[in-house]
Design an enzyme around this catalytic site. Structure first.
Site, PDB file in Angstrom:
ATOM      1  CE  LYS A 174      -0.639   4.073  -1.613  1.00 25.93           C
ATOM      2  NZ  LYS A 174       0.217   3.697  -0.600  1.00 25.93           N
ATOM      3  NE  ARG A 175       0.901  12.079  -0.931  1.00 19.80           N
ATOM      4  CZ  ARG A 175      -0.037  12.879  -1.386  1.00 19.80           C
ATOM      5  NH1 ARG A 175      -1.082  13.115  -0.645  1.00 19.80           N
ATOM      6  NH2 ARG A 175       0.046  13.467  -2.553  1.00 19.80           N
TER       7      ARG A 175
END
Length: 470
Positions: free
Chosen positions: A244-245
RNA sequence: GACCCGUUCGUCUAAGGGUUAGGACACCGCCCUUUCACGGCGGUAAUACGGGUUCGAAUCCCGUACGGGUCGCCA
């Protein structure tokens, strides 16, 4: 002449199965956001179904009650809708196999478990139910990866213990139901694919190693398994799994960042699939027309945010003006620009060629709608180096004030006459004029910008600029 | 660790035994533009390594290296 039909290929041409109606599905687990990997899997399934006139279903794999959330479900459905991946059966669409939430399909799983039980293929182990895996070689004929064989009994009898960092003895038989009665992924996935008549399972390559287990279950249920196509994974630029980063990992961020659904879909399609010619920009309709599993390659790819932006920019350029205005509206409004302002269509026309996302639009044309220019320090410093700056601005102001026809042409002529009066060239006046009136050293074509800005505003800004530099 | 999959410019990819190994993004240069861009043209840049098979290998086979995946009472 060589015919493509004569080529030997483990990938069947669609003509091989004229009678089979394609049914594909996307089966997300509502435990997070809609991730680029999941979205691409959904896209490939959707494209394959649409390409072959079949059905695309959405099934929610929420058997893990602890981790599934309604909020996650909403985000995933919104993301799919935004991308334009409509489903023929599933949440909100209904269909002959309702419910499409696995948490509501208990009775069906119980029924299938009873079948396995009757055949003596399951047994209890500390409250859990295990499925006896067959002691034989199972071969997956994958539409992308070719044939892959495994013996589950052998492979499963050892397990890698991450803590001990070595292999330990293991029970090769699959747990398919928890002691609390909840069913496990492998089992419900197979039962539902069977129940829902799925013909092609298109999923990430991370499931390739799981497929023999699924084959064993299909076999135990006396069913013919669907065709499998395991697609390569999308990795981040460092070559590890996208998280997600990572930039570009979450679909809702594209929506918020001013990407067009078709642009994102186009780029996702390109990561792992090729039309085999030099075309790279495809509308959704063209993707449906051109997409096929034979164009899917088998090696992982690294996500390139820059190219994704470029693809999106190409889609932006192809948008009809009215459509662009509609798509841009929320981004303009967010920047304090009234999307209904009569100057907007023309302003968008000036900006569209130089942006890659809708979110960049206000940055180019915002000054037209602002009360005053916001001066960029570096730009001002650049023009201040000129010794004749005050005279230049004054000459521009005088020329503009004398201009009756406030059009791009009239403005150009005014700059021209100011240049002549100063004994310099028009080109030399453009940068000071740009900085003084818009505050920036770069931007859209200046004369039309000033035409939209209006004579009074331009004159006012020139005067304000003189105050700035003195 | 075992098993599985993979490996062509920095990145995405084309090339299914014979190509000067093609295209795209990014990067660099030139042209166009009396501004800013767009655009056009050109350039740098790749078959992981080692063995086979073959007249001929990016392409077929084997090995090695590297990368990814799987080995849950997650999906």
């Amino acid at each position: 002449m060589e015919s493509a039909i004569e080529r030997i290929d483990h990938r069947p041409a669609c003509a091989t199965f004229p009678a089979m109606t394609v049914r594909t599905r996307f089966a997300p687990s509502p435990t997070g956001f809609l991730h680029i990997g999941g979205a691409r899997t959904a896209l490939y399934n959707w494209l394959y179904a649409r390409r072959h006139g079949g059905s695309f279903l959405l099934r929610v794999e929420d058997t893990d009650a602890e981790r599934s959330t309604a909020e996650s479900m909403r985000v995933i459905l919104d993301g799919l809708r935004w991308l334009g991946l409509d489903w023929d059966e599933g949440p909100g669409a209904g269909g002959p196999h309702v419910p499409y939430f696995q948490s509501e399909r208990r009775e069906i799983y119980d029924r299938y478990l009873a079948k396995l039980d009757a055949a003596g293929l399951v047994y209890e182990d500390e409250g859990a139910i295990r499925f006896r895996v067959p002691d034989k070689i199972l071969t997956v004929s994958d539409l992308v990866c070719g044939e892959v064989s495994t013996n589950l009994k052998e492979a499963g009898s050892r397990r890698y213990d991450a803590e001990l960092k070595r292999e330990v003895e293991a029970n090769p038989d699959l747990v398919i139901r928890r002691p609390n009665g909840g069913y496990i992924f492998h089992f419900v996935n197979v039962v539902d694919d069977l129940e829902m008549g799925i013909t092609h399972v298109i999923r990430g390559e991370d499931h390739l190693s799981n497929t023999p287990k699924h084959l064993a279950l299909f076999g135990a249920l006396g069913a013919t398994p669907p065709r499998f196509a395991h697609i390569p994974l999308n990795l981040n630029p460092s070559g590890t799994k996208m998280s997600k980063r990572d930039q570009g990992a979450l679909i809702h961020e594209y929506q918020e960042g001013g990407f067009l659904p078709s642009g994102v879909a186009n780029y996702m399609a390109l990561l792992g699939w090729s039309a085999k010619d030099d075309q790279e920009i495809f509308s959704m309709a063209e993707l449906v027309e051109r997409f096929d599993l034979s164009g899917v390659n088998s090696s992982n790819s690294k996500f390139d945010y820059g190219k994704c932006r470029w693809v999106n920019g190409e889609h932006l350029k192809r948008l009809a003006p009215a459509e662009l205005a509609g798509q841009a509206a929320p981004f303009l409004a967010k920047a304090g620009i009234d999307p209904a302002d009569p100057r907007v269509p023309e302003a968008l026309g000036l900006a569209r060629e130089r942006v890659q996302t809708l979110a960049e639009l206000p940055g180019i044309i915002g000054t037209i709608f602002a009360d005053a220019a916001t001066y960029d320090e570096a730009a001002v410093a650049k023009v201040k180096e000129r010794a004749d700056l005050p005279q230049t601005i004054t000459a521009l102001e005088t020329a503009f004030a004398a201009t009756d026809e406030w059009t791009a042409e009239g403005i150009k002529a005014a700059v021209q006459s100011a240049a002549e009066g100063l004994g310099s060239k028009m080109g030399a006046l453009m940068l000071p004029c740009r900085v003084a009136t818009t505050g920036s050293a770069s931007g859209a074509d200046l004369a039309p910008m000033l035409a939209l800005l209006g004579k009074e505003a331009v004159l006012r800004r020139l005067r304000e600029f003189v105050g700035q530099i003195s």
